[in-house]
Design a protein around this motif. Structure first.
Motif, PDB file in Angstrom:
ATOM      1  N   GLY A   1      -3.563  11.113  -3.407  1.00 49.10           N
ATOM      2  CA  GLY A   1      -3.109  11.512  -2.069  1.00 49.10           C
ATOM      3  C   GLY A   1      -2.361  12.833  -2.115  1.00 49.10           C
ATOM      4  N   ALA A   2      -1.494  12.979  -3.126  1.00 43.28           N
ATOM      5  CA  ALA A   2      -0.735  14.229  -3.250  1.00 43.28           C
ATOM      6  C   ALA A   2      -1.660  15.402  -3.568  1.00 43.28           C
ATOM      7  CB  ALA A   2       0.336  14.073  -4.320  1.00 43.28           C
ATOM      8  N   ILE A   3      -2.695  15.147  -4.363  1.00 43.89           N
ATOM      9  CA  ILE A   3      -3.663  16.213  -4.672  1.00 43.89           C
ATOM     10  C   ILE A   3      -4.364  16.659  -3.389  1.00 43.89           C
ATOM     11  CG2 ILE A   3      -5.886  16.677  -5.821  1.00 43.89           C
ATOM     12  CD1 ILE A   3      -4.814  14.898  -8.158  1.00 43.89           C
ATOM     13  N   ARG A   4      -4.731  15.686  -2.561  1.00 50.77           N
ATOM     14  CA  ARG A   4      -5.389  16.034  -1.295  1.00 50.77           C
ATOM     15  C   ARG A   4      -4.439  16.843  -0.414  1.00 50.77           C
ATOM     16  NH1 ARG A   4      -6.462  11.204   0.396  1.00 50.77           N
ATOM     17  NH2 ARG A   4      -8.050  10.869  -1.183  1.00 50.77           N
TER      18      ARG A   4
ATOM     19  N   GLY B   1       0.821  -1.203   0.000  1.00 49.57           N
ATOM     20  CA  GLY B   1       0.000   0.000   0.000  1.00 49.57           C
ATOM     21  C   GLY B   1       0.853   1.249   0.000  1.00 49.57           C
ATOM     22  N   ARG B   2       0.273   2.329   0.441  1.00 44.42           N
ATOM     23  CA  ARG B   2       0.985   3.610   0.393  1.00 44.42           C
ATOM     24  C   ARG B   2       1.918   3.739   1.580  1.00 44.42           C
ATOM     25  NH1 ARG B   2      -2.755   8.401   0.382  1.00 44.42           N
ATOM     26  NH2 ARG B   2      -0.788   9.439  -0.002  1.00 44.42           N
ATOM     27  N   VAL B   3       3.054   4.306   1.289  1.00 42.66           N
ATOM     28  CA  VAL B   3       3.974   4.655   2.360  1.00 42.66           C
ATOM     29  C   VAL B   3       3.992   6.178   2.395  1.00 42.66           C
ATOM     30  CG1 VAL B   3       6.323   4.435   3.234  1.00 42.66           C
ATOM     31  CG2 VAL B   3       5.321   2.602   1.838  1.00 42.66           C
ATOM     32  N   PRO B   4       3.206   6.776   3.285  1.00 36.76           N
ATOM     33  CA  PRO B   4       3.077   8.236   3.238  1.00 36.76           C
ATOM     34  C   PRO B   4       4.421   8.916   3.474  1.00 36.76           C
ATOM     35  CG  PRO B   4       1.462   7.263   4.733  1.00 36.76           C
ATOM     36  CD  PRO B   4       2.434   6.168   4.372  1.00 36.76           C
ATOM     37  N   LEU B   5       4.611  10.014   2.810  1.00 34.74           N
ATOM     38  CA  LEU B   5       5.845  10.781   2.980  1.00 34.74           C
ATOM     39  C   LEU B   5       5.845  11.436   4.350  1.00 34.74           C
ATOM     40  CD1 LEU B   5       5.949  12.544  -0.502  1.00 34.74           C
ATOM     41  CD2 LEU B   5       7.382  10.631   0.263  1.00 34.74           C
TER      42      LEU B   5
ATOM     43  N   LEU C   1       5.604  15.270  -5.162  1.00 33.25           N
ATOM     44  CA  LEU C   1       5.271  14.437  -3.997  1.00 33.25           C
ATOM     45  C   LEU C   1       4.881  13.020  -4.416  1.00 33.25           C
ATOM     46  CD1 LEU C   1       3.244  17.029  -1.863  1.00 33.25           C
ATOM     47  CD2 LEU C   1       5.596  16.238  -1.481  1.00 33.25           C
ATOM     48  N   ALA C   2       4.079  12.935  -5.479  1.00 42.88           N
ATOM     49  CA  ALA C   2       3.658  11.601  -5.934  1.00 42.88           C
ATOM     50  C   ALA C   2       4.866  10.792  -6.391  1.00 42.88           C
ATOM     51  CB  ALA C   2       2.634  11.730  -7.068  1.00 42.88           C
ATOM     52  N   SER C   3       5.794  11.446  -7.095  1.00 49.52           N
ATOM     53  CA  SER C   3       6.991  10.729  -7.577  1.00 49.52           C
ATOM     54  C   SER C   3       7.810  10.222  -6.397  1.00 49.52           C
ATOM     55  CB  SER C   3       7.862  11.650  -8.438  1.00 49.52           C
ATOM     56  OG  SER C   3       7.117  12.158  -9.511  1.00 49.52           O
ATOM     57  N   LEU C   4       7.984  11.067  -5.417  1.00 52.59           N
ATOM     58  CA  LEU C   4       8.758  10.647  -4.225  1.00 52.59           C
ATOM     59  C   LEU C   4       8.065   9.486  -3.518  1.00 52.59           C
ATOM     60  CD1 LEU C   4       9.922  14.042  -2.696  1.00 52.59           C
ATOM     61  CD2 LEU C   4      11.393  12.232  -3.613  1.00 52.59           C
ATOM     62  N   GLU C   5       6.748   9.613  -3.385  1.00 53.89           N
ATOM     63  CA  GLU C   5       6.030   8.543  -2.687  1.00 53.89           C
ATOM     64  C   GLU C   5       6.148   7.219  -3.439  1.00 53.89           C
ATOM     65  OE1 GLU C   5       1.975   9.191  -1.110  1.00 53.89           O
ATOM     66  OE2 GLU C   5       1.562   7.208  -1.947  1.00 53.89           O
TER      67      GLU C   5
ATOM     68  N   SER D   1      -3.466  -0.089  -9.053  1.00 57.88           N
ATOM     69  CA  SER D   1      -2.137   0.473  -9.298  1.00 57.88           C
ATOM     70  C   SER D   1      -1.788   1.505  -8.234  1.00 57.88           C
ATOM     71  CB  SER D   1      -2.089   1.138 -10.675  1.00 57.88           C
ATOM     72  OG  SER D   1      -0.862   1.808 -10.820  1.00 57.88           O
ATOM     73  N   PRO D   2      -0.584   1.405  -7.658  1.00 62.01           N
ATOM     74  CA  PRO D   2      -0.186   2.379  -6.628  1.00 62.01           C
ATOM     75  C   PRO D   2      -0.071   3.798  -7.159  1.00 62.01           C
ATOM     76  CG  PRO D   2       1.466   0.631  -6.893  1.00 62.01           C
ATOM     77  CD  PRO D   2       0.439   0.413  -7.950  1.00 62.01           C
ATOM     78  N   ILE D   3      -0.014   3.946  -8.486  1.00 60.34           N
ATOM     79  CA  ILE D   3       0.144   5.291  -9.037  1.00 60.34           C
ATOM     80  C   ILE D   3      -1.122   6.131  -8.798  1.00 60.34           C
ATOM     81  CG2 ILE D   3      -0.656   4.846 -11.415  1.00 60.34           C
ATOM     82  CD1 ILE D   3       1.826   6.484 -12.356  1.00 60.34           C
ATOM     83  N   ILE D   4      -2.274   5.471  -8.700  1.00 59.02           N
ATOM     84  CA  ILE D   4      -3.520   6.231  -8.516  1.00 59.02           C
ATOM     85  C   ILE D   4      -3.565   6.862  -7.112  1.00 59.02           C
ATOM     86  CG2 ILE D   4      -6.050   6.138  -8.507  1.00 59.02           C
ATOM     87  CD1 ILE D   4      -5.835   3.945 -10.678  1.00 59.02           C
ATOM     88  N   PRO D   5      -3.406   6.070  -6.039  1.00 61.53           N
ATOM     89  CA  PRO D   5      -3.412   6.721  -4.717  1.00 61.53           C
ATOM     90  C   PRO D   5      -2.236   7.670  -4.497  1.00 61.53           C
ATOM     91  CG  PRO D   5      -2.943   4.366  -4.510  1.00 61.53           C
ATOM     92  CD  PRO D   5      -3.367   4.599  -5.921  1.00 61.53           C
ATOM     93  N   ALA D   6      -1.101   7.419  -5.174  1.00 64.15           N
ATOM     94  CA  ALA D   6       0.023   8.357  -5.018  1.00 64.15           C
ATOM     95  C   ALA D   6      -0.387   9.742  -5.513  1.00 64.15           C
ATOM     96  CB  ALA D   6       1.250   7.861  -5.777  1.00 64.15           C
ATOM     97  N   LEU D   7      -1.073   9.786  -6.649  1.00 64.77           N
ATOM     98  CA  LEU D   7      -1.500  11.085  -7.195  1.00 64.77           C
ATOM     99  C   LEU D   7      -2.671  11.661  -6.412  1.00 64.77           C
ATOM    100  CD1 LEU D   7      -0.265  12.619  -9.599  1.00 64.77           C
ATOM    101  CD2 LEU D   7       0.160  10.214  -9.924  1.00 64.77           C
TER     102      LEU D   7
END
Ligand SMILES: [Zn+2]
Length: 459
Positions: free
Chosen positions: A383-386, A30-34, A448-452, A375-381
């Motif tokens: 999440g960063a938008i939020r 899952g997501r590893v928040p920054l 942020l999404a790229s880093l995450e 795909s993890p790319i969806i929550p990465a983006l």
């Protein structure tokens, strides 16, 4: 963003692409928040860099990379490459050698930069096309002036998608300026010809393994889909030609001939009364915008038959009529069913008017694409938008197509989305512009999404 595109059938390469997925992350983690401190440093750095980002986007607009015919591609590729080199990227220029549109007058030159962090993977690739459509009429500012007025940057490509390229280049740079070590690798590419199909652009990079399933983990394409929307794919395209053959005769005795135009009329009648109601009843589960594009659609691109209407007329029954149709199909329909349905309709027309022989020819096929739901790319983006905008992102799909198809189908990289600054409705319009606030926000989101993605993938 474009709505017409040529795309040959995907070519699977031997080796890595054919040998099954080689993914470098595990969605179960899952997501590893920054860390909040990383988020703060990135956001501050982007804010500090705003003027430089806007200047870079404006300078890109001043290079009139108009397509067709493909003006100034090489200077634009070099301009992006020089900036990437300043930012510590290894830079390569990739010309589409051998493609017919790659000519001495209009060379097709792509640029790709790579900055390696701690590990080759996860590799996040940010891709933007730098070709723009012609300016057209109706401008109140110089379309290639890169003018800033009232918080907006104006010019052809401001929205689609030179702001997106600026956001990508600086999203990759700010983490370095903020002193954040990259756990993976970041790439930024500027590519040609998206507006005319991308065969010398992203398709070329994919075909020549600059983008490949075993190398590239995630691709973000900063197309102008609105700053709070993430685009997860597009519908399919089936362009076909119907050719009606009749029998020539004297126009004063049409009953002795067989009019191909009237035959085509019968086919058009079937489209209107048989096919269109069926298409209108079909709706995709993919969140295509605008909502009416969630239905399957068909458009008649052009029709030609009989004598040229501006020419001298003679009394003849038309023996030939051709028409080209643009059928946009849904992921759920698939190409085979779409084509079979058209073939059945053509056969029906042949039975209704036995004097006319109908032929069906494929003209252009683009398969639909969709980012996998998990795909993890969806929550990465999203999440960063939020984080950046303080509101929930919408997931959308495009009614047309864009370079996503080459990433997914030729490179075989499933984890691709489009996300970037700029309002979709302003693309290709006179007085095209982008809000500087959106450019800044999108740069933060992409950074942020790229880093995450790089952090999440390294676990
Ligand atoms: Zn575009």
């Amino acid at each position: 963003m474009r709505v017409r595109v040529a795309c040959p059938a995907p070519r699977r390469r031997r080796g890595a692409l054919a040998s099954g997925p080689a993914v470098h992350f595990d969605p179960r983690y899952g997501r590893v928040p920054l860390h909040p401190d990383v988020v703060r440093r990135v956001a501050e750095r982007v804010d500090d860099t705003t003027e430089e980002i806007v200047d870079f986007a404006a300078a890109l607009i001043r290079i009139p990379t108009v397509n067709p015919p493909g003006e100034d591609y090489e200077p634009c590729a070099r301009f992006i490459g020089d900036r990437l080199r300043e930012f510590d990227f290894e830079v390569a220029y990739v010309a589409a050698e051998g493609r017919p549109e790659h000519t001495p007058a209009h060379p097709r030159v792509n640029v790709i930069g790579r900055r390696r962090g701690g590990h080759p993977h996860p590799l996040v690739h940010l891709n933007g096309h730098f070709d723009v459509v012609p300016a057209g009429d109706g401008w109140t500012v110089d379309p290639f002036g890169g003018v800033v007025r009232d918080g907006r940057l104006y010019g052809r490509g401001a929205c689609d998608m030179k702001a997106g390229i600026a956001a990508a280049v600086y999203a990759a740079e700010v983490s370095r300026r903020a002193g954040i070590e990259l756990p993976g690798t970041i790439e930024v590419s500027g590519t040609v010809d998206e507006e005319s199909g991308g065969l010398a652009g992203v398709h070329w990079l994919a075909e020549h393994r600059w983008l490949a399933q075993d190398k590239t983990d995630f691709v973000i394409i900063p197309e102008p889909l609105d700053v709070d929307r993430v685009c997860i794919g597009h519908r399919g395209v089936y362009w076909f030609e119907v050719e009606a053959h009749g029998r020539i005769g004297h126009g004063s005795m049409p009953f002795l001939g067989a009019s191909a135009i009237e035959g085509m009329g019968r086919f058009l009648h079937l489209i209107e009364h048989e096919l269109k109601p069926r298409l209108a009843a079909r709706q995709t589960g993919v969140p295509v915008v605008p909502p009416l594009a969630r239905h399957a659609t068909i458009n008649t691109n052009g029709i030609e038959g009989g004598q040229p209407v501006d020419g001298v007329q003679t009394p003849c029954v038309a023996d030939r009529c051709r028409a080209i149709f643009d059928r946009r199909f849904l992921l759920e329909e698939g190409l085979d069913a779409t084509r079979d349905e058209i073939a059945a309709l053509v056969a029906d027309a042949g039975r209704l008017v036995p004097d006319i022989r109908f032929e069906l020819h494929d003209r252009l096929i683009v398969h639909p694409t969709r980012t996998p739901d998990d795909s993890p790319i969806i929550p990465a983006l999203t999440g960063a938008i939020r984080t950046v905008l303080g509101r929930d992102a919408a997931l959308v799909a495009s009614p047309g197509t864009y370079d996503h198809k080459h990433v997914a189908r030729v490179a075989g990289v499933p984890h691709c989305v489009a996300y970037g600054p700029g309002e979709l409705v302003l693309a290709h319009q006179p007085d095209e512009s982008v809000a500087i606030a959106d450019l800044v926000a999108a740069t933060k989101v992409i950074a942020l999404a790229s880093l995450e993605l790089m952090h999440g993938g390294s676990r």
